[in-house]
Write an enzyme that holds these catalytic residues in place. Sequence first.
Site, short mmCIF file in Angstrom:
data_model
loop_
_atom_site.label_atom_id
_atom_site.label_comp_id
_atom_site.label_asym_id
_atom_site.label_seq_id
_atom_site.Cartn_x
_atom_site.Cartn_y
_atom_site.Cartn_z
N HIS A 435 0.82 -1.21 0.00
CA HIS A 435 0.00 0.00 0.00
C HIS A 435 0.86 1.26 0.00
O HIS A 435 0.34 2.38 -0.12
CB HIS A 435 -0.92 -0.03 1.23
CG HIS A 435 -1.99 1.00 1.23
ND1 HIS A 435 -2.03 2.05 2.13
CD2 HIS A 435 -3.08 1.16 0.43
CE1 HIS A 435 -3.09 2.80 1.90
NE2 HIS A 435 -3.75 2.28 0.88
N ARG A 564 -11.40 10.75 9.51
CA ARG A 564 -12.49 10.93 8.56
C ARG A 564 -13.57 9.85 8.69
O ARG A 564 -14.75 10.14 8.69
CB ARG A 564 -11.94 10.89 7.12
CG ARG A 564 -13.00 11.18 6.06
CD ARG A 564 -12.55 10.73 4.69
NE ARG A 564 -12.67 9.30 4.51
CZ ARG A 564 -11.82 8.54 3.83
NH1 ARG A 564 -10.74 9.08 3.29
NH2 ARG A 564 -12.01 7.24 3.70
N HIS A 592 -7.83 12.40 2.80
CA HIS A 592 -7.11 11.15 2.59
C HIS A 592 -5.69 11.17 3.15
O HIS A 592 -5.07 10.12 3.31
CB HIS A 592 -7.07 10.83 1.09
CG HIS A 592 -6.66 9.45 0.74
ND1 HIS A 592 -5.39 9.15 0.27
CD2 HIS A 592 -7.33 8.27 0.80
CE1 HIS A 592 -5.31 7.85 0.04
NE2 HIS A 592 -6.46 7.29 0.36
#
Length: 690
Positions: A435, A564, A592
């Site tokens: 990732h 978030r 993000h």
Amino acid sequence: MDDSSLYIHRELSQLQFNIRVLEQALDESYPLLERLKFLLIFSSNLDEFFEIRIAGLKKQITFAREQAGADGLLPHQALARISELVHEQVSRQYRILNETLLPELAKHQIRFIRRRHWTLKIKTWVRRFFRDEIAPIITPIGLDPTHPFPLLVNKSLNFIVELEGMDAFGRDSGLAIIPAPRLLPRIIRLPEDVGGEGDNYVFLSSMIHAHADDLFPGMKVKGCYQFRLTRNADLSVDTEDVEDLARALRGELFSRRYGDAVRLEVVDTCPQNLTNYLLKQFGLSESELYKVSGPVNLTRLFSVTGLESHPELQYPPFTPAIPRLLQKKENLFNVLSKLDVLLMHPFESFTPVIDLLRQAAKDPNVLAIKQTLYRSGANSEIVDALVEAARNGKEVTAVIELRARFDEESNLQLASRLQQAGAVVIYGVVGFKTHAKMMLILRREDGELRRYAHLGTGNYHAGNARLYTDYSLLTADVALCEDLHKLFNQLIGMGKTLRMKKLLHAPFTLKKNLLEMINREAAQAALGQPAHIMAKVNSLTDPKVIRALYKASQAGVRIDLVVRGMCCLRPGIPGVSHNIHVRSIIGRFLEHSRIYYFLNGGDEKLYLSSADWMERNLDMRVETCFPVEGKKLVQRVKKELETYLTDNTQAWVLQADGSYQRLSPTGNQNPRNTQATLLEKLAAPVLTAR
């Protein structure tokens, strides 16, 4: 700290995030089509929630492997609560659509015309369109012993039809299914001379309802009702037991369309006997049935949200800033040899990242490029540059994560494209998703080899860089580039973990160091010294991290978190989390970026990372966490993080009971909108000399 009442259930927290998204559809400060978009995002998020999270809980129950998380809820208990909450919110969603958004859109001459309001001219046009464009593609299926119930594709639009009479063969089954192929548009725009002035649409479902008789000649259609089935879409490739991951994934991608049923949506006019019949066919219970007062597949309305005829109903366009120094079109390697460049997307452009790779592809002095790819999107300029570099004879190595959820197919395609261009393609590490967002360029300068790097919190996806808030660091820092070189070698080759000078990386050093930094703040507070933690992440679910934060709070550390989405930590519990404050920012852009800040006794430490504070990220993924260095850059990112903590228009504050309260200006307070502020003020990055 093992008391289950101290933790919020993960899936229930995820639903709370989606409820906050739905709330934006009622916020009149947003342009109207953007409000519609939020309502559709709610549907899209809910689809994935059922496909992955609900499917996972059901699987535990099916195989009698129920396990409670830190919150103490067993899967069957969680499913009961989730069902109640989702039913309530889906009903609310359709009320917002039918009673608020559609009437408002109609005032702007954007109409979805229901059958009962069709004029003769519309009926005539629809009949012709149905006959020429729809009927030839549709294949109705009568149900009888030789025509068993069809295997329906995940999330496809279908109709159950109640019939009366006998067909040419003397069959009288009474029921039929009409699957609507995905290639058919779900809404059809009427020509102006038919629908009148403005943007007028009819639903595909209305067309099929109106002309179902044509599909069953000589029989009477007693009823025609749309429905949609959601299936388990999680891939189940055993990475430990396959010789070729790419080949195994290709097989699983087809199977994903036909996974176990997890949800049935039907139009609310569908009779109970037919819904019971469908539930039985799919092996679902009444609690997994959702009756809706409108189209069952709202996500297919996204095309309307970008109407060119109504720019005034959308966000005003903006142009991401290019740093002044980079506007000179100077060779980026010359710039980075002197300066680190930090960019905050989407307020600052992603173009310099693409330009660096393009220059590397053409530069005869560049010898090698190494790059991770998790999500890159269609027509990716990043991939184009890598292909060009490989064709130009550079040693290009791409670490592509084939298991990036719902991007598996596109990643398989880009892997093939890069291989055909001559690049070396690696599929990451078995058992660990790659990732991390990192790029490393090796260049010969004055007879020596020098490295340049990009590290980011977001994907190499130009589309996402216009919609997501993320950071990019472009650097030639020797120690950081050396660390990246070691990490790439670890991913591509074999060997033990090597000691890093600056980079923290999961699943090896990141979690350990994160916990140590939290504990260090607790130790400072215990000595009566100032202690402060600030962090911005997408999700906070890791029990070990939460326990460390609780202990830090008890020691007196002030902890400000911007989370978030999912947050399993309960703030504001006396004696436990009274020093922890959690807020969520929902706005035009998807938050993000991941930022970790520690006061550290006055020697401030600030990191940017690809990793959320989740077990999957910290324990089961390859992630990077890199320091922001130089006083100017540290203060810049710190101030930007603090801006999120003062927002009073887009902020939702998490309460101890797991609910969220939206902030609004009070008294003499001025409205403070973080994203609008950054969009207005962030014109160029701060550059720091080495």
